[in-house]
Design a protein around this motif. Structure first.
Motif, PDB file in Angstrom:
ATOM      1  N   SER A   1      34.579 -25.318  20.413  1.00  0.00           N
ATOM      2  CA  SER A   1      33.697 -24.289  19.845  1.00  0.00           C
ATOM      3  C   SER A   1      32.769 -23.721  20.908  1.00  0.00           C
ATOM      4  N   VAL A   2      32.417 -24.501  21.902  1.00  0.00           N
ATOM      5  CA  VAL A   2      31.569 -24.024  22.995  1.00  0.00           C
ATOM      6  C   VAL A   2      32.386 -23.110  23.908  1.00  0.00           C
ATOM      7  N   LEU A   3      33.629 -23.509  24.164  1.00  0.00           N
ATOM      8  CA  LEU A   3      34.513 -22.723  25.031  1.00  0.00           C
ATOM      9  C   LEU A   3      34.736 -21.315  24.493  1.00  0.00           C
ATOM     10  N   ALA A   4      34.602 -21.141  23.198  1.00  0.00           N
ATOM     11  CA  ALA A   4      34.779 -19.813  22.603  1.00  0.00           C
ATOM     12  C   ALA A   4      33.743 -18.818  23.132  1.00  0.00           C
ATOM     13  N   HIS A   5      32.644 -19.332  23.715  1.00  0.00           N
ATOM     14  CA  HIS A   5      31.573 -18.464  24.221  1.00  0.00           C
ATOM     15  C   HIS A   5      31.607 -18.324  25.746  1.00  0.00           C
ATOM     16  N   LYS A   6      32.669 -18.790  26.395  1.00  0.00           N
ATOM     17  CA  LYS A   6      32.643 -18.887  27.852  1.00  0.00           C
ATOM     18  C   LYS A   6      32.480 -17.545  28.560  1.00  0.00           C
ATOM     19  N   ASP A   7      32.957 -16.460  27.963  1.00  0.00           N
ATOM     20  CA  ASP A   7      32.857 -15.161  28.607  1.00  0.00           C
ATOM     21  C   ASP A   7      31.503 -14.485  28.381  1.00  0.00           C
ATOM     22  N   GLU A   8      30.644 -15.131  27.597  1.00  0.00           N
ATOM     23  CA  GLU A   8      29.325 -14.554  27.314  1.00  0.00           C
ATOM     24  C   GLU A   8      28.270 -14.994  28.326  1.00  0.00           C
ATOM     25  N   TYR A   9      28.599 -15.993  29.153  1.00  0.00           N
ATOM     26  CA  TYR A   9      27.606 -16.566  30.059  1.00  0.00           C
ATOM     27  C   TYR A   9      28.199 -16.755  31.455  1.00  0.00           C
ATOM     28  N   ASP A  10      27.323 -16.764  32.442  1.00  0.00           N
ATOM     29  CA  ASP A  10      27.765 -17.056  33.809  1.00  0.00           C
ATOM     30  C   ASP A  10      27.996 -18.555  33.988  1.00  0.00           C
ATOM     31  N   ILE A  11      27.164 -19.336  33.333  1.00  0.00           N
ATOM     32  CA  ILE A  11      27.320 -20.796  33.288  1.00  0.00           C
ATOM     33  C   ILE A  11      27.056 -21.235  31.854  1.00  0.00           C
ATOM     34  N   LEU A  12      27.938 -22.066  31.326  1.00  0.00           N
ATOM     35  CA  LEU A  12      27.795 -22.585  29.965  1.00  0.00           C
ATOM     36  C   LEU A  12      27.925 -24.098  30.042  1.00  0.00           C
ATOM     37  N   THR A  13      27.003 -24.819  29.395  1.00  0.00           N
ATOM     38  CA  THR A  13      26.994 -26.277  29.540  1.00  0.00           C
ATOM     39  C   THR A  13      26.889 -26.965  28.184  1.00  0.00           C
ATOM     40  N   GLY A  14      27.244 -28.250  28.165  1.00  0.00           N
ATOM     41  CA  GLY A  14      27.094 -29.089  26.987  1.00  0.00           C
ATOM     42  C   GLY A  14      26.576 -30.456  27.381  1.00  0.00           C
TER      43      GLY A  14
END
Length: 538
Positions: free
Chosen positions: A282-295
């Protein structure tokens, strides 16, 4: 891998919170049954109340044992205590407070009744002890880390701020089981009224500028997404954003003890493991919205790094990138500070470390092994293949002696801000230079007797001379860095290795393996590793 892996949890997957808590108080353990005893693994005592493995008697007895242990060690300072959002964490936290207060221990709880990440508690212990008050502080974190919602967990961190060593946990567990067997005679409990408060979040967040280049992140303007995965870091990310004025969005601020918003792990369990692609779907679904995405996991001691160009990074890949960057951008670190890694982490780390001209400090599984080096700065970075790591401040002094998932997530943003390259892009460059290893962990069936034999296996008992077509260059059962027993065996060749360790909870042993010669060679390494180990423990 289940067909449901990576899909949303259904109502049938969720725990009955009321039933779980009722079992915590109602079920009484019988320590004559091994599964109902207090047992400390690498990260404390864990279990479910439904299995009579994590109940009020366990926690009251374990807390009393900690009180007696710290008294025997001359620890007279405050005890910091924090908790995560697991359903059993609240009742266990209350039980612990009742015992601590009844025994006259000075207890410090969160000032805002917030959750306390494991690294924040470690940071608090070290900050107090560094101030030299004339006594020493220690702490308890009530968390089962990334474990499923039905589990509870209880960790003790002594004055060095990191996970307690096996001498301490063995004493505490044995004493706790004695108290349970004796009907809890000697366990003191009272209303938890006399407690002090401490601003865990404020002190941790305000200190981040001494270990992460927050100015570079701010001026770069990179867009950051942080998902606490319903865990203890939920209140920290907004505070970090506001304190340092960075472009950061808390992707999912929800907290729910059932974790109904999660996607299922490989085995259809809800598990807050940020290194799992299924968990992070579900987090990966937002990967193109951010330069860096973390959990982060439930107690924020693990990290997951997502980039638009690479998706979710393999934990070993990010560790290699982090080491390469940090040892090239931290002028205040000791020039002879070593790189710490667990022996089941990637050999890519070895190659990067050698290229940097640094010594490698290879230790058994468990973050506790890094504690002495992080304290004196002789090891500036310690990392585990399971997405846990920490490192020292700009000036080379200790930050935390427990894993810090918040810190490593922020480091990913610093790397992009300073270099202009995502961690994924930088790993691709490292792979081009050093080779691209294939890495995996599989399980093999084993009886309890075979697991016991594997735990005591000596490297000299490995009679094979070749592994997957290559000459065996080493077979050992103690870690090269500190000579500590690894509880299994590791076998190496020029381009591959495997390590085998018994599981602490299942009738299997784990085979970690890696090859720089591709996936087919890795599969061959895994097959032959099983044959070699089975022959040695037959």
């Amino acid at each position: 891998m289940s067909e449901r892996a990576g899909t949303r949890a259904l109502e049938s997957d969720l725990i009955d919170v009321d039933g779980l808590i009722k079992a915590y108080y109602d079920l009484k353990p019988d320590v004559a049954v091994p599964a109902q005893r207090v047992v400390f693994g690498t990260s404390g005592h864990r279990g479910s109340s439904l299995n009579t493995a994590f109940n009020e008697d366990h926690i009251s007895a374990t807390t009393q044992a900690i009180v007696e242990y710290r008294a025997g060690q001359g620890i007279t300072g405050p005890l910091f205590i924090g908790t995560d959002p697991h359903a059993l964490s609240g009742p266990a936290y209350t039980t612990a407070l009742e015992v601590l207060v009844a025994n006259g221990v000075r207890v410090l709880v969160d000032e805002f009744d917030d959750y306390v990440p494991t690294p924040s508690l470690s940071h608090a212990i070290l900050a107090y002890n560094r101030a030299e008050h004339g006594d020493l502080a220690d702490g308890i974190v009530v968390t089962p880390s990334h474990n499923p919602p039905m589990d509870g967990g209880f960790k003790y961190n002594p004055p060095h701020g990191g996970p307690a060593d096996s001498d301490a946990t063995s004493w505490i567990a044995n004493r706790a089981n004695e108290l349970i067997a004796g009907g809890l005679v000697g366990v003191l409990m009272s209303e938890p009224s006399a407690v002090e408060t401490y601003d865990f979040r404020g002190n941790y967040v305000n200190d981040l500028e001494n270990i992460i280049d927050m100015q570079a992140i701010r001026t770069s303007g990179i867009r950051i997404g942080a998902d606490p995965l319903g865990g203890a870091s939920v209140g920290y990310w907004g505070a970090i954003r506001d304190r340092y004025e960075i472009d950061l969005v808390v992707v999912n601020p929800k907290v729910d003890p059932t974790w109904r918003f999660m996607t299922l792990d490989w085995d259809e369990k809800i598990r807050m493991d940020p290194s799992s692609a299924s968990v992070m779907a579900s987090v990966l679904a937002h990967k193109d919205e951010y330069d860096i995405l973390t959990g982060n996991d439930a107690d924020a001691d693990r990290h997951g790094i997502i980039t638009p160009d690479g998706g979710l990074m393999n934990p070993n890949h990010f560790l290699a990138v982090a080491i390469d960057y940090l040892y090239s951008h931290r002028e205040g670190w000791k020039p002879d500070a070593a790189v710490g890694k667990t022996l089941v982490s990637s050999t890519m780390i070895d190659r990067v470390t050698g290229f940097l001209g640094r010594d490698l400090w290879e230790v058994p599984v468990g973050f506790k092994w890094f504690v002495p080096g992080l304290i004196d700065g002789s090891v500036a970075f310690g990392g585990e293949e399971s997405a846990g790591a920490s490192f020292v401040r700009f000036d080379g002094t200790v930050w935390t002696t427990d894993k810090d998932g918040i810190l490593l997530a922020l480091l990913a943003s610093e790397i992009l801000a300073v270099t202009g390259k995502t961690p994924s892009q930088r790993y691709a460059e490292l792979a081009e230079h050093f080779g691209a290893p294939a890495y995996a962990r599989v399980d093999a069936a084993a009886t309890p007797a075979q697991k016991a034999a594997l735990a005591k296996l000596d490297g000299s008992m490995i009679t094979a001379t070749e592994l997957a077509g290559e000459k065996i260059t080493g077979a050992f059962s103690v870690a090269p860095g500190n000579g500590a027993a690894i509880g299994g065996v590791k076998v190496t060749t020029e381009n591959a290795w495997f390590a085998a360790r018994p599981s602490g909870t299942e009738d299997v042993y784990k085979i970690y393996a890696e090859s720089f010669l591709g996936l087919e060679h890795l599969a061959q390494v895994q097959r032959e590793a099983k044959a070699i180990v089975d022959a040695a423990i037959a």
